[in-house]
Design an enzyme around this catalytic site. Structure first.
Site, PDB file in Angstrom:
ATOM      1  N   ASP A  44      48.276  40.571  12.252  1.00 38.37           N
ATOM      2  CA  ASP A  44      46.929  40.860  12.752  1.00 38.37           C
ATOM      3  C   ASP A  44      46.944  41.778  13.969  1.00 38.37           C
ATOM      4  O   ASP A  44      45.939  42.407  14.300  1.00 38.37           O
ATOM      5  CB  ASP A  44      46.182  39.559  13.095  1.00 38.37           C
ATOM      6  CG  ASP A  44      45.566  38.918  11.855  1.00 38.37           C
ATOM      7  OD1 ASP A  44      45.562  39.576  10.793  1.00 38.37           O
ATOM      8  OD2 ASP A  44      45.102  37.768  11.943  1.00 38.37           O
TER       9      ASP A  44
ATOM     10  N   PHE B 289      40.921  33.526  21.511  1.00 30.75           N
ATOM     11  CA  PHE B 289      39.487  33.255  21.660  1.00 30.75           C
ATOM     12  C   PHE B 289      39.243  32.023  22.524  1.00 30.75           C
ATOM     13  O   PHE B 289      38.264  31.951  23.263  1.00 30.75           O
ATOM     14  CB  PHE B 289      38.837  33.080  20.281  1.00 30.75           C
ATOM     15  CG  PHE B 289      39.133  34.215  19.342  1.00 30.75           C
ATOM     16  CD1 PHE B 289      39.000  35.533  19.770  1.00 30.75           C
ATOM     17  CD2 PHE B 289      39.582  33.981  18.053  1.00 30.75           C
ATOM     18  CE1 PHE B 289      39.290  36.588  18.919  1.00 30.75           C
ATOM     19  CE2 PHE B 289      39.869  35.028  17.191  1.00 30.75           C
ATOM     20  CZ  PHE B 289      39.728  36.340  17.615  1.00 30.75           C
TER      21      PHE B 289
ATOM     22  N   ARG C 143      51.013  29.988  14.785  1.00 32.10           N
ATOM     23  CA  ARG C 143      50.555  30.161  13.408  1.00 32.10           C
ATOM     24  C   ARG C 143      51.693  29.841  12.444  1.00 32.10           C
ATOM     25  O   ARG C 143      51.501  29.175  11.435  1.00 32.10           O
ATOM     26  CB  ARG C 143      50.103  31.609  13.177  1.00 32.10           C
ATOM     27  CG  ARG C 143      49.638  31.872  11.740  1.00 32.10           C
ATOM     28  CD  ARG C 143      49.338  33.339  11.495  1.00 32.10           C
ATOM     29  NE  ARG C 143      50.541  34.143  11.452  1.00 32.10           N
ATOM     30  CZ  ARG C 143      51.332  34.293  10.372  1.00 32.10           C
ATOM     31  NH1 ARG C 143      51.041  33.685   9.245  1.00 32.10           N
ATOM     32  NH2 ARG C 143      52.404  35.045  10.433  1.00 32.10           N
TER      33      ARG C 143
ATOM     34  N   SER D  74      41.657  27.691   8.833  1.00 33.61           N
ATOM     35  CA  SER D  74      42.916  28.199   9.362  1.00 33.61           C
ATOM     36  C   SER D  74      43.546  27.243  10.383  1.00 33.61           C
ATOM     37  O   SER D  74      44.725  26.905  10.292  1.00 33.61           O
ATOM     38  CB  SER D  74      42.698  29.572  10.002  1.00 33.61           C
ATOM     39  OG  SER D  74      43.909  30.051  10.532  1.00 33.61           O
TER      40      SER D  74
ATOM     41  N   HIS E   8      47.709  29.852  16.772  1.00 29.52           N
ATOM     42  CA  HIS E   8      47.935  31.295  16.854  1.00 29.52           C
ATOM     43  C   HIS E   8      48.264  31.774  18.273  1.00 29.52           C
ATOM     44  O   HIS E   8      47.713  32.760  18.758  1.00 29.52           O
ATOM     45  CB  HIS E   8      46.736  32.078  16.298  1.00 29.52           C
ATOM     46  CG  HIS E   8      46.531  31.888  14.822  1.00 29.52           C
ATOM     47  ND1 HIS E   8      46.292  30.650  14.253  1.00 29.52           N
ATOM     48  CD2 HIS E   8      46.541  32.768  13.798  1.00 29.52           C
ATOM     49  CE1 HIS E   8      46.161  30.781  12.942  1.00 29.52           C
ATOM     50  NE2 HIS E   8      46.319  32.050  12.636  1.00 29.52           N
TER      51      HIS E   8
ATOM     52  N   ARG F 130      50.155  23.431  12.450  1.00 27.00           N
ATOM     53  CA  ARG F 130      48.734  23.235  12.188  1.00 27.00           C
ATOM     54  C   ARG F 130      48.507  22.030  11.273  1.00 27.00           C
ATOM     55  O   ARG F 130      47.527  21.302  11.408  1.00 27.00           O
ATOM     56  CB  ARG F 130      48.131  24.490  11.554  1.00 27.00           C
ATOM     57  CG  ARG F 130      47.983  25.621  12.551  1.00 27.00           C
ATOM     58  CD  ARG F 130      47.400  26.854  11.896  1.00 27.00           C
ATOM     59  NE  ARG F 130      48.387  27.627  11.160  1.00 27.00           N
ATOM     60  CZ  ARG F 130      48.099  28.569  10.269  1.00 27.00           C
ATOM     61  NH1 ARG F 130      46.845  28.839   9.985  1.00 27.00           N
ATOM     62  NH2 ARG F 130      49.060  29.240   9.675  1.00 27.00           N
TER      63      ARG F 130
ATOM     64  N   GLU G 130      32.580  31.111  20.435  1.00 24.97           N
ATOM     65  CA  GLU G 130      33.552  30.292  21.168  1.00 24.97           C
ATOM     66  C   GLU G 130      33.013  29.827  22.517  1.00 24.97           C
ATOM     67  O   GLU G 130      33.306  28.714  22.965  1.00 24.97           O
ATOM     68  CB  GLU G 130      34.852  31.078  21.370  1.00 24.97           C
ATOM     69  CG  GLU G 130      35.582  31.422  20.076  1.00 24.97           C
ATOM     70  CD  GLU G 130      34.997  32.625  19.347  1.00 24.97           C
ATOM     71  OE1 GLU G 130      34.111  33.318  19.915  1.00 24.97           O
ATOM     72  OE2 GLU G 130      35.416  32.896  18.209  1.00 24.97           O
TER      73      GLU G 130
END
Lengths: 278, 313
Positions: free
Chosen positions: B116, B82, B166, B36, B108, B9, B57
């Protein structure tokens, strides 16, 4: 701002009649399509393309042009007729609608049809695409305006309200929606299927400037197109009260013609009503 | 082991800022996950060209299309679940069908999302994006591959789906490595089996390959960072030598890298194949590498599976 003269309106009225004849013939020949919601949008499209939009059919990608997105993509026959009358493509192509190899797809496709700005028809999506165009206009400090046509059934889609929220959040005063409020969707009256009422106050609550007009009255439509120019800091919506199937007696307010083409016999009757000698 | 792990990221954010400096047409959208996904760093640097679309989204993807159709090169980011399953119709109609110049960079990916849990594990995203016409699908496996793939897709017009993890990942590639669309990288030569991997499993597979070397199994390792188009020639060249194939992905074994390789081999070079990944089930909460172990997708699990597979012949 355009001056609204009697001559202009008379001219638009005769174009509208031609567009209605085209819609009947196109869907009749294709044997499928959505005549009802195309006929309700005729005056809206004609007033935009022949009296309001800055556009150039010889140069469809002219960067300074105003944009129009048909979010209720099933009204494609009305859009194609208007585009052909503007000169975006030959009139003959209208009769190829929905056929294999045609540039005129069942729902608008930007890669296929000259003058079509966005591929849309899965409802709600064109609204957000148009919003992105308005955001780009702001970013590039261009003074073009983006118009988008929504169906009244379409506003049942959740994403419409995502766009309603974000366009207001980003103060897109170069962005105008027009609601083709004909009161009917495929399964019946909108208030029987899933009531979107109250409509105007919902849009106001989302921060939009709301105008209401008779969507078949060119004076009122053109006046509203002038009014939206004066709105600052918020997007605007013109709620256009219309009649589904407008102009053909047996199609008016008859949701049987939402997604069904007229039979050859009905085509003949409709064209007679529209003053065409068959 | 002293392996350097770095965050894909952060590589994404660094590449975005470089693009932002070099090109005025680059615009970035996020859906309330920018701190994030790290697109917030672009936003802080180029506030006019960054749009937070809120938790919406579907709206973000179709809006990205409108910006792209107005001449922008648009990066749209959120978590992989998403970006794909949540906004599928918008990506399909507004981005893919319209051939809009939108780069969906999803963070992610996979079960390495970790704690999660299943709602946030994207185990179908590669399959969903791969089946969509006009969409090209890429997965990075470390810092440098992420950085360079982001720069690479910005050069190429049209839609892309780039999947990031992630978790931070051990360095595999040197600075400046070039990644072609439709390419893969032969990371280790071998004779007995070809192992084709994506994302966080590339490093696990490399480790597994050295373990296997100790017991006399010579595995060839390919990083198939381009999943669509697949690096067909590279794969077929390797398989013509080894005649046996294992795929390893942080994704369902259905429709993803394993599916793509199975389609290729069954048409062009039928041979024994074993797909490693999530076996048509929802996973559970847990630390990322604990989950890989749980699913047999850590280096030891992979080495075990490869040995069992080869024992049959």
């Amino acid at each position: 701002m355009s001056e609204i003269t009697k001559d202009l309106v008379q001219n638009l009225e005769s174009i509208a009649k031609q567009v209605r004849r085209d819609i009947i013939k196109m869907t009749g020949i294709a044997g499928s399509g959505h005549p009802g919601g195309s006929l309700s949008a005729v005056e809206i499209l004609v007033s935009l393309y022949f009296a309001r939009l800055k556009h150039n059919p010889m140069d469809p990608h002219w960067p300074e042009r105003d944009r129009f997105v048909l979010s209720k993509g099933h009204a494609a026959p009305a859009l194609y007729s208007v585009l052909s009358l503007c000169g975006y493509f030959p009139r003959d192509e209208l009769w190829t609608l929905r056929k294999v190899g045609s540039r005129l797809q069942g729902h608008p496709s930007r890669l296929d049809t000259p003058g079509v700005e966005a591929s849309a028809g899965s409802l709600g999506i064109g609204f957000a695409i148009a919003q992105g165009m308005a955001m780009a206009g702001k970013l590039d400090r261009k003074d073009y305006r983006v118009f988008v046509l929504l169906g009244d059934g379409e506003i049942q889609e959740g994403m419409v309200w995502e766009v309603a929220m974000s366009a207001s959040n980003y103060h897109l005063d170069n962005f105008t929606a027009i609601l083709d409020y004909n009161g009917l969707q495929l399964d019946g009256f909108i208030h029987d299927v899933m009531s979107p009422f109250p409509i105007a106050s919902k849009w106001r609550a989302f921060g939009w400037e709301v105008f209401e007009v008779d969507g078949h009255d060119f004076y009122q439509l053109l006046e509203a197109f002038n009014e939206v120019e004066r709105v600052r800091e918020s997007p605007s919506i013109i709620i256009a009260h219309t009649v589904k199937g407008k102009g053909i007696s047996f199609m008016e307010n008859n949701n049987e013609f939402h997604g069904k083409a007229p039979t050859p016999e009905q085509v003949k009757l409709a064209l007679m009503e529209l003053g065409e000698v068959v | 082991m002293g392996v350097t792990k770095r965050s894909p990221r952060e590589a994404y954010a660094k590449a975005l800022i470089k693009l932002g400096e070099e090109r005025n047409d680059v615009v970035v959208l996020d859906a309330d996950l920018s701190t994030s996904t790290q697109t917030a760093k672009f936003g802080a640097r180029f506030p006019d060209r960054f749009f937070n679309m809120g938790i919406a989204e579907a709206n973000m993807m179709a809006t990205a299309s409108g910006l792209a159709l107005s001449g922008k090169t648009v990066f749209a980011s959120t978590f992989a679940v998403f970006a794909t399953s949540r906004a599928y119709d918008q990506v399909r109609v507004a981005v893919a069908y319209a051939m809009a110049n939108v780069k969906i960079v999803a963070t992610h990916g996979g079960v390495t999302v970790g704690e999660d849990g299943a709602t946030h594990h994207a185990i179908e995203d590669i399959a969903l994006m791969r089946v969509m016409p006009n969409m090209r699908v890429l997965a990075s496996c470390d810092y440098e591959s992420t950085y360079n793939l982001v720069l690479r897709i910005a050069e190429e017009s049209g839609p892309f789906y780039l999947r990031l993890t992630r978790v931070s990942l051990p360095d595999i590639y040197p600075q400046g490595e070039r990644f072609e669309i439709g390419g893969g990288k032969l990371l280790k030569e071998g004779r007995d089996v070809t192992i084709i991997a994506e994302g966080p499993l590339v490093h696990e597979v490399l480790t597994a390959a050295s373990m296997l070397e100790n017991i006399g199994i010579s595995a060839e390792v390919i990083d198939s960072y381009s999943i669509k188009p697949l690096p067909e020639e590279l794969i077929l060249d390797s398989v013509s030598k080894t005649k046996k194939v294992i795929t390893a992905e942080d994704h369902s074994i259905i429709g993803g890298l394993g599916g793509a390789v199975a389609e290729l081999l069954s048409e062009k070079m039928p041979c024994p194949l074993k797909r490693l990944g999530v076996r048509d089930t929802f996973c559970c909460s847990g630390e990322a590498y604990a989950l890989l172990r749980h699913l047999g997708l850590d280096s030891e699990g992979i080495a075990r599976e490869v040995k069992n597979f080869l024992d049959k012949f």
